[in-house]
Design a protein around this motif. Structure first.
Motif, PDB file in Angstrom:
ATOM      1  N   PRO A 135     -19.001  18.103  60.179  1.00 62.53           N
ATOM      2  CA  PRO A 135     -18.404  19.431  59.999  1.00 62.53           C
ATOM      3  C   PRO A 135     -19.450  20.445  59.542  1.00 62.53           C
ATOM      4  O   PRO A 135     -20.379  20.122  58.802  1.00 62.53           O
ATOM      5  CB  PRO A 135     -17.364  19.200  58.884  1.00 62.53           C
ATOM      6  CG  PRO A 135     -17.242  17.716  58.737  1.00 62.53           C
ATOM      7  CD  PRO A 135     -18.552  17.147  59.165  1.00 62.53           C
ATOM      8  N   GLY A 139     -16.188  23.290  57.283  1.00 62.06           N
ATOM      9  CA  GLY A 139     -15.161  22.559  58.020  1.00 62.06           C
ATOM     10  C   GLY A 139     -14.506  23.347  59.129  1.00 62.06           C
ATOM     11  O   GLY A 139     -13.594  22.842  59.792  1.00 62.06           O
ATOM     12  N   THR A 257     -15.707  15.868  48.357  1.00 59.98           N
ATOM     13  CA  THR A 257     -15.165  15.829  49.707  1.00 59.98           C
ATOM     14  C   THR A 257     -14.324  14.577  49.844  1.00 59.98           C
ATOM     15  O   THR A 257     -14.791  13.476  49.533  1.00 59.98           O
ATOM     16  CB  THR A 257     -16.294  15.806  50.752  1.00 59.98           C
ATOM     17  OG1 THR A 257     -17.081  16.991  50.616  1.00 59.98           O
ATOM     18  CG2 THR A 257     -15.732  15.733  52.160  1.00 59.98           C
ATOM     19  N   ALA A 276     -12.836  22.926  53.048  1.00 62.74           N
ATOM     20  CA  ALA A 276     -14.069  22.222  53.382  1.00 62.74           C
ATOM     21  C   ALA A 276     -14.093  20.825  52.785  1.00 62.74           C
ATOM     22  O   ALA A 276     -14.752  19.930  53.316  1.00 62.74           O
ATOM     23  CB  ALA A 276     -15.274  23.008  52.885  1.00 62.74           C
ATOM     24  N   SER A 279     -10.229  18.871  54.734  1.00 62.23           N
ATOM     25  CA  SER A 279      -9.666  19.107  56.060  1.00 62.23           C
ATOM     26  C   SER A 279      -9.749  17.890  56.980  1.00 62.23           C
ATOM     27  O   SER A 279      -9.056  17.827  57.995  1.00 62.23           O
ATOM     28  CB  SER A 279     -10.354  20.304  56.735  1.00 62.23           C
ATOM     29  OG  SER A 279     -11.745  20.080  56.835  1.00 62.23           O
ATOM     30  N   SER A 280     -10.601  16.906  56.635  1.00 59.37           N
ATOM     31  CA  SER A 280     -10.693  15.700  57.463  1.00 59.37           C
ATOM     32  C   SER A 280      -9.685  14.630  57.059  1.00 59.37           C
ATOM     33  O   SER A 280      -9.723  13.513  57.579  1.00 59.37           O
ATOM     34  CB  SER A 280     -12.114  15.120  57.404  1.00 59.37           C
ATOM     35  OG  SER A 280     -12.461  14.764  56.084  1.00 59.37           O
TER      36      SER A 280
END
Length: 323
Positions: A135, A139, A257, A276, A279-280
């Motif tokens: 990313p 992101g 993260t 950021a 978001s995954s």
């Protein structure tokens, strides 16, 4: 140059971390794809679960042992791995994109004259070359990259790559090397860990709260839901800056993260810095009074309403299902 793969493992309190086994799984997968060898290295003193590497596809491990490196040291770890990598001439060096990985990987890359791509969320092979995805722009976009260097250093985002078990696993071949002296120019003095709490970076489920909870006492609603789900408690930067929660719970660009299977954002508007960091996540549930909040733009499921009213109801319903 040898084309073999080295997976660098991280241990904490004498146990290899889950995120490192994700690295082992990916290293084993790449070794099979390229038809090359993969091995692992870990630095520390007494470590309990060394044999577990074979479960995830690699059965060769070198353990550099010394009491002084039971806690992470940038200078010591980088020197040990550089010297070991020089002897074996590894082409691929993998580790997890944890706090340690973010610090150690660039140090190793510089010492080896290697290229480095951090925070990878996908790896494919195209024309016998690695094609990696990471990313960028907090992101907002994904970048696909290849290496031009002979030696390639990669860090993998935790909780993104699956743990793939080796059904025909045999006992690991463990080589213990007692270190005579260590370079402690830079070292971590201590880790401060919240007792009994799950680390958001390692958790499979995260329940996070923001300023929409109105006051710190209302985080009890977040904690109650997290307890029922076996989840970690996360927080936005706004509430951490306000002193409501500790920094080790902060999710986002200036925090941790996370990539859990389920992320529940409660009273979080969804500023780009927060997105950021989460978001995954596989599935995102958002609870917010503002139906136009940015968080709904990436949420799989959204509830437009007051988190203070919805959280107790949600917790009660999940209790009924789990009981």
């Amino acid at each position: 140059m040898s084309k073999n793969i080295l997976a660098i493992l991280e241990q904490r309190d004498g146990k290899i971390k889950k995120s490192s086994f994700e690295v082992v799984s990916m290293a084993a997968k790449l070794a099979n794809m390229f038809n090359i060898q993969a091995e692992t290295v870990v630095i520390g003193d007494h470590i309990e679960n060394l044999n577990d590497i074979s479960i995830y596809g690699i059965n060769k491990l070198t353990h550099f042992k010394h009491k002084a490196v039971s806690i992470y040291s940038t200078s010591a770890y980088a020197k040990i791995i550089k010297e070991y990598a020089d002897k074996a001439e590894f082409q691929y060096i993998l580790m997890s994109n944890t706090a340690m990985g973010k610090d150690l990987a660039p140090n190793i890359a510089v010492k080896l004259g290697a290229g480095i791509i951090p925070d990878i969320t996908d790896i494919t092979v195209s024309e016998n070359e690695l094609l990696v995805t990471r990313p960028v722009y907090a992101g907002k976009a994904l970048q696909q990259l290849t290496f031009s260097s002979d030696i390639k250093v990669l860090t993998l985002r935790p909780n993104v790559f699956p743990l793939i078990k080796n059904e025909s696993a045999t006992k690991a071949e463990i080589n213990v090397i007692e270190i005579e002296s260590v370079d402690l120019t830079n070292r971590v003095v201590d880790f401060k860990k919240a007792d009994g709490k799950i680390d958001v970076a390692e958790a499979d489920i995260v329940v996070a709260g923001g300023r929409g909870l109105k006051e710190p006492e209302n985080f009890k609603l977040i904690e109650n839901l997290a307890d029922i789900l076996g989840a970690a408690v996360g927080a936005s930067r706004a509430v951490v800056d306000a002193g409501w929660r500790s920094h080790n719970e902060q999710v986002g660009q200036t925090g941790k993260t996370v990539s859990p299977s389920l992320y529940i954002a409660c009273g979080i508007s969804g500023a780009i810095q927060h997105l950021a960091g989460m978001s995954s996540s596989k599935y995102i549930v958002a609870i917010n009074k503002d139906k136009d909040a940015p968080i709904f733009g990436i949420a799989d499921y959204g509830i437009a309403g007051d988190a203070l009213e919805i959280l107790p109801l949600l917790t009660d319903e999940i209790k009924k299902v789990k009981l």
